[in-house]
Scaffold this active site. Structure first.
Site, PDB file in Angstrom:
ATOM      1  N   ASP A   1     -14.771 -61.217 -69.403  1.00 41.13           N
ATOM      2  CA  ASP A   1     -14.880 -62.214 -68.333  1.00 41.13           C
ATOM      3  C   ASP A   1     -14.673 -61.684 -66.919  1.00 41.13           C
ATOM      4  O   ASP A   1     -14.214 -62.422 -66.047  1.00 41.13           O
ATOM      5  CB  ASP A   1     -13.880 -63.347 -68.573  1.00 41.13           C
TER       6      ASP A   1
ATOM      7  N   HIS B   1     -13.380 -63.712 -63.533  1.00 44.28           N
ATOM      8  CA  HIS B   1     -12.151 -63.333 -62.830  1.00 44.28           C
ATOM      9  C   HIS B   1     -12.437 -62.890 -61.403  1.00 44.28           C
ATOM     10  O   HIS B   1     -11.834 -63.385 -60.451  1.00 44.28           O
ATOM     11  CB  HIS B   1     -11.462 -62.190 -63.577  1.00 44.28           C
TER      12      HIS B   1
ATOM     13  N   ASP C   1     -20.849 -63.696 -76.549  1.00 44.57           N
ATOM     14  CA  ASP C   1     -20.902 -65.138 -76.346  1.00 44.57           C
ATOM     15  C   ASP C   1     -20.587 -65.482 -74.899  1.00 44.57           C
ATOM     16  O   ASP C   1     -20.077 -64.664 -74.142  1.00 44.57           O
ATOM     17  CB  ASP C   1     -19.915 -65.862 -77.264  1.00 44.57           C
TER      18      ASP C   1
ATOM     19  N   GLU D   1     -19.206 -69.236 -72.749  1.00 38.71           N
ATOM     20  CA  GLU D   1     -18.838 -70.646 -72.817  1.00 38.71           C
ATOM     21  C   GLU D   1     -19.172 -71.368 -71.516  1.00 38.71           C
ATOM     22  O   GLU D   1     -19.814 -72.411 -71.532  1.00 38.71           O
ATOM     23  CB  GLU D   1     -17.342 -70.759 -73.114  1.00 38.71           C
TER      24      GLU D   1
ATOM     25  N   GLU E   1     -19.430 -71.181 -64.452  1.00 38.68           N
ATOM     26  CA  GLU E   1     -18.753 -70.039 -63.843  1.00 38.68           C
ATOM     27  C   GLU E   1     -19.666 -68.818 -63.810  1.00 38.68           C
ATOM     28  O   GLU E   1     -19.501 -67.938 -62.962  1.00 38.68           O
ATOM     29  CB  GLU E   1     -17.449 -69.748 -64.580  1.00 38.68           C
TER      30      GLU E   1
ATOM     31  N   TYR F   1     -13.740 -81.692 -72.147  1.00 39.75           N
ATOM     32  CA  TYR F   1     -13.553 -80.245 -72.123  1.00 39.75           C
ATOM     33  C   TYR F   1     -14.897 -79.541 -72.336  1.00 39.75           C
ATOM     34  O   TYR F   1     -15.267 -78.626 -71.602  1.00 39.75           O
ATOM     35  CB  TYR F   1     -12.610 -79.769 -73.233  1.00 39.75           C
TER      36      TYR F   1
END
EC number: 3.2.1.39
Length: 909
Positions: A654, A658, A727, A729, A733, A811
C-alpha cells in the site's frame, strides 16, 4: 456476514486472512464487533483471533474527534469460509480454516489433526497427517487494524506459525532468451509522461539497511531495484507454490504435487462455469452473490522434464514491470534448465528447454494427442484434447530442426527426446479451426517484455502504447487484451483484433490480438482539475457563494484549532498522512476558497511543522532505505519483527495509499506557499519515485511499483505470498494517488508527472467502471454479482464483496468513496453513484444513510454531493450535526466546500 457457507461438492477456502488488507477509516468498535447478545442464535459467531502473526496488538491510531473522544478503535477481522459438507479434512488449504462436518461424521476419521488430536471443527492451521505435499504455514501478515488484546466475541485461539525453507539460491548465470529487442518507443505528440523525476540521492537522515525481513533468495542476480507488487511475485515468495496469473492463463509450480506427480510448471485456464459463488444477499436488489472464486491448482498441462525431481529449484530472473522469467533447474546451479518467459497477456505459454528431456503431463488426463503437421518450417504441431473436453495446441520448435517425435505414454504423460534444446509452446484453443489458424501463424514467436510510452496533449487526449519485445521465429505475436484495452484501442490497433476470446479470472473476456504493439487512447482527461471542487466537463474553478463561505467560516475555528501534532505524529505513515491531508484540505479551503488568509495563517505554519517532522525523519517510526528490494519503507518491522506493523509498509504493502496522502499534502503546501518547495521537494519526489516511478533505470527505485499499466489500476499487496494473487480494496485511494501526483507535478513544475497523473486518472475512470464500480449494464462481471455495485476486494483470482475490517454495507461501499476529492466525480460517474445510492443508502434501501453511525455516515453524505449536492450540503450545514459522523481523516470544512462546489445554485443558510 456469515463466517462460513457450506457448498455441496465444493472444497474452496475463501479466507481474507491470506490477503493484503486495507485499513478502514475510523469506524468505532461498536460498528464491527458483535456480542453474543447482539447475534441471533441461528447466526454463527465471527471468529476473533487473540493474536495474528504480523498484526500488532498495539493501538496504532487514536486521534481525537472534536469532543476529544477516540474515533478509531482496534477491531477484529470478520472471517468468511467456504467449507465442506462432508469429510472435513479431505482437502486442506494450508491456512486457518473451520471444518464443518455432518452430524454423522466421526472425528477420528478426519485426515486433519490439530494439536495431536483429530479435527473436531475448531479453527486452526492444519497439520495434515499422511499428506507430505501439503505444508503447514501461517497466513501472510495483512493490512487491517490490529486485533484487540481481549476478544469480544466468538472463538479464540492462538495462531500457529512456521518458517518455510527458502530453498537453495541459484548461483548460475540466467538462462538466456534469444531476444529481438526493439528500439525504445518513440515519444508521441504532446507531453511525454515518462520523463525522469529529479534523481536526488536518498536523504542522509534516512538510513540504509541490508537486512530486509524478506530475502531475495529466489531472484537471480538481484542487484538493481526489484518490482515488489507485480503479478509474478508468488514465484519468488514463500514456498513458491502459489499461483501466478498472466491473464488469461494461470501458472503454478507443481513442486511434487501428488495429483500431477511433477516438479514442472503447471498451466490452466478457468472457464466461468468452473467458478464457485457465495450465498445470495437477499437484502440487495437482485439478490447478488457475495463472492465468486476461480479454482486454483487445476493442472491442465504441466511443462516439465524427466530430470526434474525432488532437488528441482525455481528462480526468477529479470523481474520487470510487465515481465519476468521463471527458471526451473534439476538442481541449484545446474546449466540444464527450462526458462518460462512471463509477460502479461501472452497468448502462448512458452518453455525454453536447455538439454533436458521434455515431459508434458496432465492432471486432467489426455484423451487424445495427435500430430498435426508443421504450420511453419521447423515447427511441429500437436493437437490435444483433455478429459474435460478442452482443446489445447502444442508446438515444438527444436533448435536442430529435427522431428521431436513426441510419444504419448498412458493418459498422463507425453515424452520427448533426451537432451532436447528448443522451445515448446502451448495455448488453449476456444475457436476450433479459426483459432488454430491464428495460433499457427504466430507459433514460434513469444513475448519477452513490454515497453511503454505515453503522452498527453493540450486538448485533453492521452495516448499510451505497449511495444512488445519478442524472441523466436519473428512472427507477429498473439497477445490477449482486457476489455478496457479493447475499448480504448486506436483505429490501427482495432485491426489487430481476432475473433477469439478467453475468459479471465476477474476481468471479463480477453480478446486475442495479433501484432507487435497496441496503442490506447483516453479522451477528456481532467486537465482543468485543480484543488477546488470540480465537475466533469468543467473548464473553470469553482467560486463559492457568500452563504457557503459564511457557513464554512462558522465551523472553521473549531477544526483548525484542533491539536495537529496529536493527529499527525503517529506510529503509522498511513494514518499520519490522512491526518496531514485532512488539515491541508481544510486550510486550502479557508485560505483560497473562503478567502480568509488570516484564519489560515497559523494552521498553515503548524502544518508545515508537522510535515517537517517527516522530512527530518523524526516521526515515531522513521523510514529507512531498503537496499535489498530498493525502496523507502517503515523501520518498524526491522525493530520489532512484526511484518504487519503499519499494515505491511515494510514489505511494500500500500505505498501508493500511504505516500499518496503525503504527496497531496505537499502539493497543497507548495500551492499555498511556493517558497516552501525548495526545502521539501527532494523528499516528496522520493516518495513519488518509491510508489510510482516514471522510469526503469533509476538505481534507487523500480518503475511503477503499485500502478499496473496492463491492468489499468494499482495492486496493494507487496511481498506477501497469496494464493489468489495480488489485490486491491480501495479504488478511491488508488485514484487519490493519481490525483496526488498530478497535483504535485503541477505545483512542483514537473509537467511530465502532471501529465502522467492526468492519464492515470483517465485510465482509472475506464478500468474502475469496467471492473470495480458496477452499473446495471456491466458486462465484465457475472450478472449474479453486479447487484453488489462495487466489487469489495478484487483479487487476481476472486472477488469478495466485503472488506478486511467488516461487512457492513457502508464499509464495503464507502471504502470505494473515501477520500472525497475533486477527482471523485470524474472516476465515480453520476450514473453509478445514483444506482448505488438507490440500491444501498436511500430511505427504505438496504442500509439507509440516515441510520448509519460514525464516520462512515459523513463519507456517504459527502459522496451524495456527486448526485444531490443540496442534500449533502444540508446534512453538513445543519447546526445540530453530530460531529462524530465526520471521519477522522476528513473535515467538515472540506465537506461543506465540496457540496457547495457541486451545488449550482446560491446556498442560503
Amino acid at each position: 456476514m456469515k463466517p462460513y457457507t457450506t457448498l455441496p461438492g465444493v472444497a474452496v477456502l475463501v479466507s481474507l486472512l491470506t490477503q493484503s488488507a486495507h485499513a478502514a477509516p475510523f469506524p468505532s468498535r461498536a460498528d464491527v464487533v458483535h456480542t453474543r447478545e447482539q447475534e441471533s442464535a441461528a447466526r454463527p459467531q465471527p471468529i476473533v483471533y487473540k493474536h495474528e502473526r504480523g498484526v500488532s496488538n498495539e493501538i496504532q491510531y487514536l486521534p481525537p474527534d472534536p469532543q476529544g473522544h477516540p474515533t478509531i478503535i482496534p477491531f477484529p477481522t470478520h472471517i468468511s469460509y467456504v467449507t465442506f459438507n462432508s469429510r472435513p479434512g479431505a482437502i486442506h488449504p494450508p491456512y486457518p480454516h473451520l471444518d464443518i462436518s455432518e452430524a454423522s461424521f466421526k472425528a477420528e476419521d478426519s485426515t486433519c489433526w490439530y494439536r495431536g488430536k483429530p479435527c473436531e471443527g475448531v479453527p486452526h492451521i492444519p497439520i495434515v497427517k499422511g499428506f507430505d505435499s501439503i505444508e503447514k504455514r501461517s497466513p501472510a501478515p495483512q493490512r487491517h487494524p490490529p486485533a484487540p488484546t481481549k476478544a469480544t466475541a466468538g472463538y479464540q485461539f492462538t495462531n500457529c506459525t512456521s518458517t518455510s525453507n527458502p530453498g537453495p539460491t541459484a548461483t548460475s548465470p540466467t538462462s538466456g532468451i534469444p531476444s529481438q529487442p526493439s528500439a525504445p518507443p518513440a515519444t508521441m505528440a504532446g507531453q511525454d509522461i515518462f520523463q525522469p523525476i529529479a534523481k536526488d540521492p536518498i536523504p542522509a537522515n534516512i538510513k540504509s539497511r541490508d537486512d530486509h525481513p524478506v530475502k531475495a533468495n529466489h531472484i537471480e542476480n538481484p542487484t538493481g531495484p526489484i518490482s515488489t507488487n507485480k503479478f509474478y511475485a508468488n514465484f519468488f515468495l514463500g514456498n513458491q507454490t502459489s499461483t501466478t496469473f498472466t491473464h488469461p492463463y494461470t501458472m503454478i509450480w507443481a513442486k511434487g504435487d501428488k495429483n500431477a506427480s511433477s516438479f514442472g510448471m503447471a498451466i490452466s485456464h478457468v472457464e466461468p462455469s468452473q467458478r464457485a459463488t457465495g450465498e445470495p444477499n437477499n437484502k440487495l436488489p437482485g439478490n447478488p452473490v457475495r463472492y465468486y472464486i476461480n479454482p486454483v491448482g487445476i493442472k491442465s498441462l504441466v511443462l516439465s522434464a524427466s530430470e526434474l525431481k525432488e532437488s528441482t529449484t525455481m528462480s526468477v530472473a529479470k523481474p520487470q514491470a510487465f515481465s519476468a522469467q521463471a527458471i526451473l533447474r534439476p538442481t541449484g546451479g545446474s546449466s540444464e534448465s527450462i526458462t518460462f518467459p512471463l509477460v502479461q497477456g501472452m497468448g502462448f505459454i512458452t518453455a525454453i528447454y536447455n538439454n533436458l528431456q521434455p515431459a508434458i503431463q496432465s492432471a486432467v488426463l489426455f484423451r487424445k494427442v495427435e500430430p498435426a503437421g508443421s504450420p511453419q518450417g521447423g515447427i511441429f504441431k500437436y493437437k490435444i484434447t483433455l478429459e474435460d473436453d478442452k482443446n489445447w495446441l502444442l508446438y515444438v520448435i527444436p533448435e536442430n530442426g529435427a522431428d521431436p517425435k513426441l510419444k504419448l505414454e498412458g493418459n498422463k504423460l507425453i515424452s520427448g527426446p533426451t537432451g532436447f534444446k528448443g522451445v515448446i509452446q502451448v495455448a488453449k484453443n476456444p475457436s476450433a479451426e479459426e483459432g488454430e489458424g491464428i495460433y499457427d501463424k504466430s507459433a514460434g514467436s513469444y513475448a519477452t517484455d513490454i515497453k511503454i510510452s505515453g503522452s498527453v496533449g493540450t486538448d485533453g487526449t492521452g495516448t499510451y502504447k505497449f511495444s512488445f519485445e519478442k524472441a523466436g521465429k519473428g512472427a507477429p505475436l498473439v497477445m490477449y487484451a482486457l476489455p478496457h484495452h479493447v475499448e480504448s484501442f486506436d483505429d490501427a490497433t482495432k485491426n489487430t483484433k481476432k475473433n477469439m476470446k478467453l475468459s479471465t479470472t476477474t476481468k471479463g473476456m480477453a480478446t486475442a490480438c495479433v501484432g507487435d504493439s497496441w496503442t490506447m487512447v483516453e479522451g477528456n482527461l481532467p486537465l482543468s482539475m485543480d484543488f477546488a471542487p470540480w465537475k466533469p466537463g468543467s473548464s473553470s474553478q469553482v467560486t463559492l457563494s457568500e452563504g457557503a463561505k459564511n457557513a464554512i467560516k462558522a465551523v472553521a475555528g473549531n477544526e483548525l484549532s484542533q491539536d495537529m501534532e496529536l493527529q499527525t505524529n503517529l506510529n503509522s505513515m498511513y494514518f499520519s498522512g490522512k491526518g496531514l491531508n485532512k488539515f491541508a484540505g481544510a486550510i486550502y479551503t479557508v485560505q483560497e476558497l473562503v478567502g480568509d488568509k488570516a484564519a489560515a495563517s497559523g494552521p498553515l505554519n503548524s502544518l508545515k511543522e508537522s510535515f517537517k517532522r517527516f522530512v527530518d525523519n523524526k516521526q515515531q517510526i522513521p523510514l529507512v532505505y531498503d537496499n535489498v528490494w530498493k525502496g523507502v519503507v517503515s523501520s518498524g518491522t526491522y525493530e520489532k519483527g512484526d511484518t504487519g506493523l503499519d499494515f505491511g509498509n515494510t514489505l511494500y504493502n500500500d505505498h501508493h495509499f500511504h505516500y499518496g496522502y503525503f504527496i497531496l499534502t505537499a502539493a497543497i503546501l507548495g500551492k499555498l506557499d511556493p517558497a516552501w518547495l525548495d526545502a521539501n521537494k527532494a523528499y516528496v519526489n522520493m516518495l513519488v519515485r518509491d510508489s510510482g516511478n516514471s522510469v526503469d533505470n533509476d538505481e534507487h527505485f523500480p518503475f511503477s511499483r503499485a500502478f499496473d499499466w496492463y491492468h489499468g489500476h494499482s495492486w496493494a499487496k507487496g511481498l506477501f505470498e497469496s494464493s489468489d494473487g495480488k489485490d486491491q480494496e480501495s479504488t478511491s485511494e488508488d485514484t487519490m494517488y493519481a490525483y496526488a501526483i498530478k497535483m504535485w507535478g503541477k505545483t512542483s513544475g514537473d509537467k511530465s508527472m502532471e501529465a502522467r497523473g492526468n492519464l492515470m486518472l483517465g485510465i482509472l475512470a475506464r478500468t474502475l467502471n469496467n471492473y470495480f464500480l458496477m452499473k446495471n449494464d456491466n458486462v465484465n462481471q457475472p450478472k449474479n454479482f453486479i447487484g453488489n455495485k462495487v466489487t469489495g476486494i478484487l483479487f487476481e483470482n476472486k472477488i469478495d464483496h466485503t472488506t478486511y475490517f467488516g461487512a457492513n454495507l457502508e464499509y464495503i461501499q464507502g471504502i470505494h468513496m473515501l477520500p472525497l476529492l475533486p477527482n471523485s466525480a470524474y472516476t465515480r460517474s453520476a450514473e453509478f453513484v445514483k444506482e448505488e445510492w438507490e440500491a444501498m443508502f436511500a430511505s427504505g434501501a438496504a442500509a439507509p444513510a440516515e441510520k448509519v453511525t460514525g464516520g462512515w455516515k459523513g463519507v456517504l453524505y459527502a459522496n451524495l454531493a456527486i448526485i444531490d449536492p443540496e442534500a449533502s450540503w444540508k446534512y453538513f450545514a445543519q447546526p445540530s450535526l453530530d460531529l462524530s459522523s465526520i471521519d477522522g481523516g476528513a473535515s467538515r470544512i472540506w465537506y461543506l466546500a465540496y457540496a457547495a462546489g457541486e451545488y449550482s445554485t446560491y446556498i442560503a443558510l
